[in-house]
Design an enzyme around this catalytic site. Structure first.
Site, PDB file in Angstrom:
ATOM      1  N   GLU B  50      43.894  44.560  44.604  1.00 19.03           N
ATOM      2  CA  GLU B  50      43.181  45.241  45.691  1.00 19.03           C
ATOM      3  C   GLU B  50      41.721  45.526  45.349  1.00 19.03           C
ATOM      4  O   GLU B  50      40.871  45.569  46.234  1.00 19.03           O
ATOM      5  CB  GLU B  50      43.893  46.538  46.076  1.00 19.03           C
ATOM      6  CG  GLU B  50      45.233  46.332  46.797  1.00 19.03           C
ATOM      7  CD  GLU B  50      46.418  46.227  45.848  1.00 19.03           C
ATOM      8  OE1 GLU B  50      46.195  46.105  44.611  1.00 19.03           O
ATOM      9  OE2 GLU B  50      47.574  46.263  46.325  1.00 19.03           O
ATOM     10  N   PHE B 112      57.842  58.031  48.052  1.00 24.94           N
ATOM     11  CA  PHE B 112      57.622  56.791  47.328  1.00 24.94           C
ATOM     12  C   PHE B 112      56.318  56.144  47.793  1.00 24.94           C
ATOM     13  O   PHE B 112      56.076  55.994  48.988  1.00 24.94           O
ATOM     14  CB  PHE B 112      58.794  55.823  47.558  1.00 24.94           C
ATOM     15  CG  PHE B 112      58.576  54.488  46.880  1.00 24.94           C
ATOM     16  CD1 PHE B 112      58.480  54.409  45.489  1.00 24.94           C
ATOM     17  CD2 PHE B 112      58.439  53.330  47.625  1.00 24.94           C
ATOM     18  CE1 PHE B 112      58.264  53.200  44.865  1.00 24.94           C
ATOM     19  CE2 PHE B 112      58.220  52.113  47.006  1.00 24.94           C
ATOM     20  CZ  PHE B 112      58.126  52.033  45.623  1.00 24.94           C
ATOM     21  N   GLN B 113      55.469  55.789  46.857  1.00 27.30           N
ATOM     22  CA  GLN B 113      54.166  55.170  47.113  1.00 27.30           C
ATOM     23  C   GLN B 113      53.275  56.020  48.015  1.00 27.30           C
ATOM     24  O   GLN B 113      52.539  55.506  48.847  1.00 27.30           O
ATOM     25  CB  GLN B 113      54.326  53.754  47.673  1.00 27.30           C
ATOM     26  CG  GLN B 113      54.936  52.830  46.620  1.00 27.30           C
ATOM     27  CD  GLN B 113      54.776  51.359  46.928  1.00 27.30           C
ATOM     28  OE1 GLN B 113      54.790  50.958  48.082  1.00 27.30           O
ATOM     29  NE2 GLN B 113      54.643  50.554  45.876  1.00 27.30           N
ATOM     30  N   LYS B 162      52.888  54.754  58.367  1.00 30.14           N
ATOM     31  CA  LYS B 162      53.712  53.653  58.858  1.00 30.14           C
ATOM     32  C   LYS B 162      54.280  53.936  60.249  1.00 30.14           C
ATOM     33  O   LYS B 162      54.341  53.041  61.090  1.00 30.14           O
ATOM     34  CB  LYS B 162      54.855  53.399  57.865  1.00 30.14           C
ATOM     35  CG  LYS B 162      55.604  52.112  58.125  1.00 30.14           C
ATOM     36  CD  LYS B 162      56.580  51.808  56.989  1.00 30.14           C
ATOM     37  CE  LYS B 162      57.238  50.450  57.210  1.00 30.14           C
ATOM     38  NZ  LYS B 162      58.194  50.138  56.129  1.00 30.14           N
ATOM     39  N   MET B 483      25.528  44.528  26.480  1.00 25.34           N
ATOM     40  CA  MET B 483      24.596  45.610  26.771  1.00 25.34           C
ATOM     41  C   MET B 483      24.917  46.849  25.950  1.00 25.34           C
ATOM     42  O   MET B 483      24.021  47.561  25.488  1.00 25.34           O
ATOM     43  CB  MET B 483      24.606  45.934  28.270  1.00 25.34           C
ATOM     44  CG  MET B 483      23.580  46.972  28.669  1.00 25.34           C
ATOM     45  SD  MET B 483      21.910  46.489  28.195  1.00 25.34           S
ATOM     46  CE  MET B 483      21.367  45.669  29.681  1.00 25.34           C
TER      47      MET B 483
HETATM   48  C1  LIG Z   1      34.122  48.999  34.698  1.00 24.93           C
HETATM   49  C2  LIG Z   1      33.087  49.262  33.664  1.00 24.93           C
HETATM   50  N1  LIG Z   1      33.447  49.698  32.446  1.00 24.93           N
HETATM   51  C3  LIG Z   1      32.507  49.917  31.497  1.00 24.93           C
HETATM   52  C4  LIG Z   1      31.183  49.716  31.755  1.00 24.93           C
HETATM   53  C5  LIG Z   1      30.140  49.995  30.690  1.00 24.93           C
HETATM   54  N2  LIG Z   1      29.408  48.753  30.348  1.00 24.93           N
HETATM   55  C6  LIG Z   1      28.193  48.487  30.856  1.00 24.93           C
HETATM   56  S1  LIG Z   1      27.618  47.015  30.369  1.00 24.93           S
HETATM   57  C7  LIG Z   1      28.969  46.715  29.430  1.00 24.93           C
HETATM   58  C8  LIG Z   1      29.106  45.447  28.645  1.00 24.93           C
HETATM   59  C9  LIG Z   1      29.358  44.276  29.506  1.00 24.93           C
HETATM   60  O1  LIG Z   1      29.721  43.206  28.687  1.00 24.93           O
HETATM   61  P1  LIG Z   1      29.714  41.739  29.236  1.00 24.93           P
HETATM   62  O2  LIG Z   1      30.397  41.658  30.535  1.00 24.93           O
HETATM   63  O3  LIG Z   1      30.223  40.833  28.174  1.00 24.93           O
HETATM   64  O4  LIG Z   1      28.187  41.460  29.558  1.00 24.93           O
HETATM   65  P2  LIG Z   1      26.901  41.328  28.600  1.00 24.93           P
HETATM   66  O5  LIG Z   1      26.256  42.669  28.545  1.00 24.93           O
HETATM   67  O6  LIG Z   1      27.363  40.851  27.271  1.00 24.93           O
HETATM   68  O7  LIG Z   1      26.078  40.338  29.325  1.00 24.93           O
HETATM   69  C10 LIG Z   1      29.860  47.785  29.508  1.00 24.93           C
HETATM   70  C11 LIG Z   1      31.128  47.857  28.770  1.00 24.93           C
HETATM   71  C12 LIG Z   1      30.857  49.289  33.049  1.00 24.93           C
HETATM   72  N3  LIG Z   1      29.597  49.104  33.436  1.00 24.93           N
HETATM   73  N4  LIG Z   1      31.819  49.046  33.981  1.00 24.93           N
END
Ligand SMILES: Cc1ncc(C[n+]2csc(CCOP(=O)(O)OP(=O)(O)O)c2C)c(N)n1
Lengths: 162, 570
Positions: B50, B112-113, B162, B483
């Protein structure tokens, strides 16, 4: 600074939680909150007392206005208004103190609404300061319980806010 | 003739002209799924999660400007939509999300749900409704579409028990909406507009800073006319990219934490900042007290709560960005007439400012160092830009991939850069690309991804395969949560705590296992080959696994909480 905000809202399921949630979600403060139906049963009035500097209160007002169920928001602090609060105070009464307690109640135009062998329950209406003042005077006798409604307020101007 | 709630639901969507909905069935919405059987008036896309459905609807909405529609069941179906809804809410994207709910008699019983999705989504929807009576259903749906798409757009959720879906009512779709409390201001105040233009005409170092509002209100043409008339440099937020042509000589690039040197210096030095459809996010302003310290600020926004929220504004203008810009152009034209030949000195007076801005742009261009051995992620994006001639719809995940996409792809058209700006949701880009591809089957749609993010909604590969969508995913595979690793490198003494993800699937094999195409580039000279090969695939999704330099960082960078002119440069 303390602000009294009066809000007309749709008298509908879930509206109170939308307003209250807005305050908690954005870190705004609620000191007291009263809600009841207005002349028009489809509309309720909320009176909220909050604190914050001008910028915060401006945000509160704008954010409230943004809620779909909010009809009108007025910050009464800016205009002339009357405010009242109702408190019920249950105080211990010793035989020797009875006269003094009654005279305090009398001075404040309160009312004894319930009596037991050891307590009086007092009904008190007034603005915040008045309620606070009587509480302060009664405290030495031993207050067992206080229930306060929170503030309700109305603008003095002749126009009707419904 | 009376109809069931489920039938009314479908008829309402048809009346709204919906052509695609994104959904996933379950017990509480079975009446609707039964009524959907054989419906051809719109497409139902069966997703695999979803959250994917909501991001797809969101991508569809960002690419088209029309609302995205989602249908899910109660409980877990509903709670799975929350991240998607919050993502759309932060970026003001119009969605209408329909959730099933347990029968009214069971609400509150821990049935439920059952989940209190109204309570859960209250802070991340523009508005939400619980339908308690089938007689209200059509009106509520009409209002939901209206609220989602007008004013400052946003997601609206409609929760449908529902029994309401099974109950009968006369169907009449309301002609118009009557919401006495909801009347967005569209037209800007003429006095304020006049004041704003006066201020701009007197300024020596003006800058236009625009955000997602320009894209949302389809005001790109007006923005271009306005900027060109007065020859004012323009910078965009991440959400604003594409709102002003990325290749335009007046364009400074993005501003903020990973903004260009020129944009951040210009904003720091400007004496007149014209903020249009932007909201002074902390990633944009850096240290807020030192943001645009010499500027008088004009702020145009449809949402009064955005104005003076975190930065004091001198001339606020509440209104629709497109209409306000039109009015501003008119006022400029009048001034031009009044000034006669003197007018041409107004833009010319900016020569010194332009010189300064160009010098900044020249001295610190966006750059990276090719070393011939490893693939640089920025290089991959430049090649994608060249090989798609800048005409692709680009979505992004979150992290370095997102920032490099924003920096190195030049977006000339609005609604071609789709990225989760406000919430920063990893896992957004791929489903968003699917949504955009469904809306534009003939366009090239590419998700610029990280190896971490792509794994957050990778299951939607099956959806893309099922509907024969040629969505491309360019995975900048650095084997890290890049990042976060970068922040650890800069601010946590290179203590790379839990950011190495070298246990990852073989993305080529994953793609193939799903029936998609998988390609890999391990060396620089394979990059073009992979991109070209991917662009040639027409009826199924493609994963491109680019094995990029894991040590690469995003520059410039303004450390969080620092003023914009304190950039770390390459
Ligand atoms: C759902 C979610 N969880 C955690 C984060 C924190 N976060 C920001 S950037 C990042 C790293 C992303 O890694 P990747 O997708 O490999 O991209 P890169 O930065 O290596 O290009 C994280 C964990 C986020 N933005 N979104």
């Amino acid at each position: 600074m303390r602000h009294t905000i009066s809000i007309l809202v749709d008298n509908e399921f879930g509206v109170l939680s939308k307003v209250a949630g807005l305050f908690s979600g954005r870190g705004f403060n609620i000191e007291s909150l009263c809600v009841a139906e207005t002349l028009d049963p489809q509309v309720s009035r909320m009176t909220i007392v909050t604190t914050g500097d001008d910028q915060v209160v401006e945000q509160i007002t704008k954010q409230l206005n943004k809620l779909i169920n909010v009809i009108k928001v007025s910050d009464l602090t800016a205009e002339e208004h009357i405010e009242r609060e109702l408190a019920m105070i249950k105080v211990n009464v010793d035989v020797k103190d009875r006269a003094e307690i009654l005279s305090i109640i009398d001075i404040f135009r309160g009312k004894v609404v319930d009596v037991s062998p050891t307590t009086y329950t007092i009904e008190m209406t007034g603005d915040n300061e008045k309620v606070n003042a009587i509480i302060k005077l009664l405290r030495p006798f031993g207050i067992k319980e206080i229930v306060r409604t929170g503030k309700i307020a109305m603008a003095r101007s002749p126009k009707s806010g419904k | 003739m009376k109809k069931t709630g489920a039938q009314i639901f479908i008829d309402c969507l048809i009346k709204e002209g919906v052509d695609t909905i994104f959904g996933f069935p379950g017990g509480a919405v079975l009446p609707i799924y039964d009524a959907l059987y054989g419906v051809t008036a719109f497409k139902h896309i069966l997703v695999r999660h979803e959250q994917g459905a909501v991001h797809m609807a969101d991508g569809y909405a960002r690419a088209t400007g029309r609302p995205g529609i989602v249908l899910v069941t109660s409980g877990p179906g509903a709670t799975n939509t929350v991240t998607g809804i919050a993502t759309a809410y932060m970026d003001s994207i119009p969605l209408v999300v329909f959730t099933g709910q347990v029968p009214t008699a069971l609400i509150g019983n821990d049935a439920f749900q059952e989940a209190d999705i109204i309570g859960i989504t209250r802070p991340c929807t523009k508005h939400n409704y619980l339908v308690k009576d089938v007689k209200d259903l059509a009106r509520i749906i009409k209002e939901a579409f209206y609220i989602a798409t007008t004013g400052r757009p946003g997601p609206v959720l409609v929760d449908m028990p529902k029994d309401v879906l099974n109950a009968h009512a006369e169907f009449k779709y309301p002609e118009k909406v009557e919401l006495k409390n909801y009347q967005p201001t569209y037209k800007g105040h003429p006095g304020q507009i006049k004041k704003a233009v006066d201020l701009i005409l007197k300024s020596k170092r003006p800058v236009i800073y625009t955000g997602g509002g320009v894209v949302l209100s389809n005001a790109s043409d007006e923005l271009k006319i306005f900027a060109e008339k007065l020859s004012i440099p323009v910078t965009n937020t991440l959400m604003g990219l594409g709102g002003f042509p990325g290749t335009h000589p007046l364009f400074l690039g993005m501003l903020g934490m990973h903004g260009t040197y020129a944009a951040n210096m210009a904003v720091t030095s400007t004496d007149c900042l014209i903020a249009i459809g932007a909201r002074f996010d902390d990633r944009v302003t850096g240290k807020v007290d030192e943001f645009a310290p010499y500027a008088k600020i004009i702020h145009v926004d449809i949402d009064p709560t955005s104005i003076s929220k975190n930065v004091r504004v001198d001339i606020p203008i509440v209104g629709d960005v497109k209409l306000v810009l039109k009015d501003m152009i008119k006022v400029v034209d009048e001034a031009k007439k009044a000034l006669g030949t003197d007018f041409k000195y107004v833009p010319r007076a900016l020569a010194e400012w332009h010189g300064q801005v160009n010098k900044w742009a020249e001295t610190h261009k966006l750059s990276y160092k090719l070393n011939g051995k490893t693939i640089k992620p920025q290089y991959v994006i430049e090649r994608i830009y060249n090989l798609t001639k800048g005409k692709a719809i680009i979505t992004t995940e979150v992290g370095q991939n997102q920032m490099w996409a924003a920096q190195f792809y030049k977006f000339d058209r609005p609604r071609t850069f789709l990225s989760s700006g406000g919430l920063g949701t990893m896992g957004f880009g791929f489903p968003a690309a699917i949504g955009a591809q469904l809306a534009f089957p003939d366009k090239v749609v590419i998700d610029i991804a990280g190896d971490g993010s792509i794994q957050m909604n990778i299951q939607e590969l099956a959806t893309a395969v099922q509907y024969k969508l040629p969505v491309k995913v360019a995975i900048l595979n650095n084997r890290f949560l890049g990042m976060v690793r970068q922040w650890q490198e800069f601010f946590y003494e290179k203590r790379y705590s839990y950011t190495c993800m070298d246990v990852a699937p073989d993305f080529v094999k994953v793609a193939e296992a799903y029936g998609a195409v998988g390609l890999r580039a391990a060396t620089v000279d394979e990059v073009d080959w992979v991109i070209k090969k991917a662009l040639a695939v027409k009826n199924k999704p493609v994963f491109m696994d680019f094995q990029v330099d894991p040590a690469e960082d995003v520059y410039p960078m303004v450390p969080a909480g620092q003023p914009l002119n304190k950039m770390l440069l390459v």
